[in-house]
Enzyme design. Structure first.
Site, short mmCIF file in Angstrom:
data_model
loop_
_atom_site.label_atom_id
_atom_site.label_comp_id
_atom_site.label_asym_id
_atom_site.label_seq_id
_atom_site.Cartn_x
_atom_site.Cartn_y
_atom_site.Cartn_z
CE LYS A 123 -57.43 -64.60 -24.16
NZ LYS A 123 -58.49 -64.66 -25.17
CE LYS A 206 -59.17 -68.76 -17.04
NZ LYS A 206 -59.79 -67.81 -17.96
CE LYS A 209 -61.66 -71.57 -24.49
NZ LYS A 209 -63.06 -71.66 -24.83
P1 TYM Z 1 -64.42 -67.88 -22.41
O1 TYM Z 1 -64.68 -68.38 -23.78
O2 TYM Z 1 -62.99 -67.78 -21.94
O3 TYM Z 1 -65.20 -68.73 -21.34
C1 TYM Z 1 -66.59 -69.00 -21.48
C2 TYM Z 1 -67.27 -69.08 -20.12
O4 TYM Z 1 -66.64 -70.09 -19.31
C3 TYM Z 1 -66.25 -69.53 -18.07
N1 TYM Z 1 -65.00 -70.18 -17.64
C4 TYM Z 1 -64.82 -70.67 -16.42
N2 TYM Z 1 -65.63 -70.75 -15.36
C5 TYM Z 1 -65.15 -71.33 -14.24
N3 TYM Z 1 -63.89 -71.85 -14.16
C6 TYM Z 1 -63.04 -71.80 -15.21
N4 TYM Z 1 -61.82 -72.33 -15.14
C7 TYM Z 1 -63.50 -71.19 -16.41
N5 TYM Z 1 -62.94 -70.98 -17.63
C8 TYM Z 1 -63.87 -70.36 -18.37
C9 TYM Z 1 -66.02 -68.04 -18.37
O5 TYM Z 1 -66.08 -67.26 -17.19
C10 TYM Z 1 -67.15 -67.76 -19.32
O6 TYM Z 1 -68.35 -67.53 -18.63
N6 TYM Z 1 -64.92 -62.92 -22.88
C11 TYM Z 1 -65.65 -64.18 -22.74
C12 TYM Z 1 -66.63 -64.44 -23.87
C13 TYM Z 1 -67.62 -63.36 -24.10
C14 TYM Z 1 -68.73 -63.05 -23.29
C15 TYM Z 1 -69.41 -61.98 -23.95
C16 TYM Z 1 -69.21 -63.55 -22.07
C17 TYM Z 1 -67.66 -62.52 -25.18
N7 TYM Z 1 -68.73 -61.68 -25.09
C18 TYM Z 1 -70.56 -61.40 -23.40
C19 TYM Z 1 -70.35 -62.96 -21.54
C20 TYM Z 1 -71.01 -61.91 -22.19
C21 TYM Z 1 -64.65 -65.31 -22.70
O7 TYM Z 1 -63.55 -65.20 -23.17
O8 TYM Z 1 -65.14 -66.47 -22.19
#
Ligand code: TYM
Length: 344
Positions: A123, A206, A209
């Site tokens: 990022k 991957k 968004k």
């Molecule tokens: P974020 O917002 O990027 O994504 C949310 C969830 O979606 C999953 N995900 C995917 N799974 C499979 N294939 C993909 N292409 C894909 N893109 C996204 C992510 O693995 C996630 O489960 N850091 C985290 C948010 C967060 C969080 C937490 C998660 C903040 N605090 C505490 C768990 C526990 C994030 O950026 O997810």
């Protein structure tokens, strides 16, 4: 894939996960996270799901768009089948204990740990000096999200694995430094056929968004025609589908489409290939389109309906935040006592 790692006892099982309200939801978010949350909500384990708005602002967010995206994400949770009566749904900034614990964790975690985070490197890009301090400390806030509830299980997609390892490192170091067994060693739950949904244009990337190409992803707000068109144009190879999973090993695009089918249909990859093995993509893609539209169109319709009453969404988030705080406040108080804060 199942991650069999040990959770320290005797913590009561509790599930926590978070999603960033930083623009639209993708099929990756749905299959890697939302659908799995909904599928397990009747397991009897208390679960909390958080719209992590404070994480979202580690990169610039337009305030009006952030507000909209947070509400739309809440609508996405509910439209995916999450029942706010069964799970606690809330946005992170309404429960200040997250940031209070995050500060303590900023003082426990080492800067070298943060520097190794691949998500930070991705990022921040080439100009890491110009990244926000929040982006650097992001994983410490994430650890706080989880540990402020003494959560034991965190369902996520594969891309969050390194952050969850860091959460375990922070809990371990805190417990060691203060000579306590206070924070659980959280177990990541990375399971199912779609733990890593890939871009439709490039099977090595991957689905995200933030990809500049909209054709690379299916958005949860896409209509039926758009979904069908994106699947029709998805990159593939010229071979027919194999009849066994090992035939997909060196075919990332083919494997991705089969994984998506399996996850949407609640089938194993082997069962999908038993049905579709030998078919050309010209036959498989229409099957996948039909399934994707059947599963996703009702969700986007329901999201749009829920977004017509944002007062109702705000009330759900406020109630969720109040419920979350009942769990978080005593854990923060105890943490402050352990650390030596007067008045805790
Ligand atoms: P974020 O917002 O990027 O994504 C949310 C969830 O979606 C999953 N995900 C995917 N799974 C499979 N294939 C993909 N292409 C894909 N893109 C996204 C992510 O693995 C996630 O489960 N850091 C985290 C948010 C967060 C969080 C937490 C998660 C903040 N605090 C505490 C768990 C526990 C994030 O950026 O997810």
């Amino acid at each position: 894939m199942t991650e069999a790692v040990q959770t320290s006892l005797p913590f009561t099982p509790r599930v926590f996960s978070g999603i960033q309200p930083s623009g639209g939801l993708t099929l990756g978010n749905y299959l890697g996270a939302l659908k799995r949350f909904a599928d397990t909500q009747d397991s009897g384990t208390q679960s909390l799901y958080c719209m992590v708005d404070l994480h979202a602002i580690t990169v610039w967010q337009d305030p009006a768009k952030l507000r909209h995206a947070t509400r739309e994400l809440c609508a996405g949770f509910i439209a995916s089948g999450l029942d706010p009566q069964k799970s606690i749904l809330f946005n992170q900034s309404q429960v200040s204990e997250h940031t209070q614990l995050a500060w303590i964790f900023n003082c426990v975690a080492r800067t070298g740990w943060m520097q190794r985070m691949t998500q930070f490197k991705d990022k921040a890009g080439k100009n890491a000096q110009n990244a926000s301090l929040g982006l650097f400390a992001y994983p410490a806030l994430m650890a706080a999200d989880i540990l402020i509830y003494h959560a034991t299980h965190v369902p996520v997609g594969e891309d969050q694995k390194q952050h969850l390892e860091l959460t375990r490192d922070i809990a371990t170091k805190f417990n060691h430094d203060y000579g306590v067994d206070f924070f659980p060693i959280t177990e990541p739950v990375i399971e199912g056929a779609a733990t890593r949904v890939m871009s439709l244009r490039d099977g090595s990337k991957k689905m995200s968004k933030s990809d500049p190409s909209d054709a690379s992803r299916i958005n949860m707000t896409d209509d039926a025609d758009t979904i069908a068109k994106k699947i029709r144009k998805a990159k593939t190879d010229p071979e027919a589908l194999p009849s066994e999973a090992k035939g997909l090993e060196d075919r990332p695009e083919a494997r991705n489409l089969v994984n998506i089918y399996a996850a949407l249909a609640d089938m194993s990859v082997d069962d999908v290939l038993r049905e579709a093995g030998g078919k050309q993509f010209s036959a498989f893609k229409p099957m996948l389109s039909e399934l994707a539209v059947e599963k996703l169109a009702p969700i986007s319709t329901e999201m749009a309906r829920l977004m017509q009453d944002t007062a109702e969404i705000d009330a759900i988030l406020a109630k969720g935040a109040a419920d979350a705080r009942v769990i978080a406040a005593p854990i923060l108080k105890k943490t402050y006592e352990i650390v030596g804060m007067v008045g805790a």
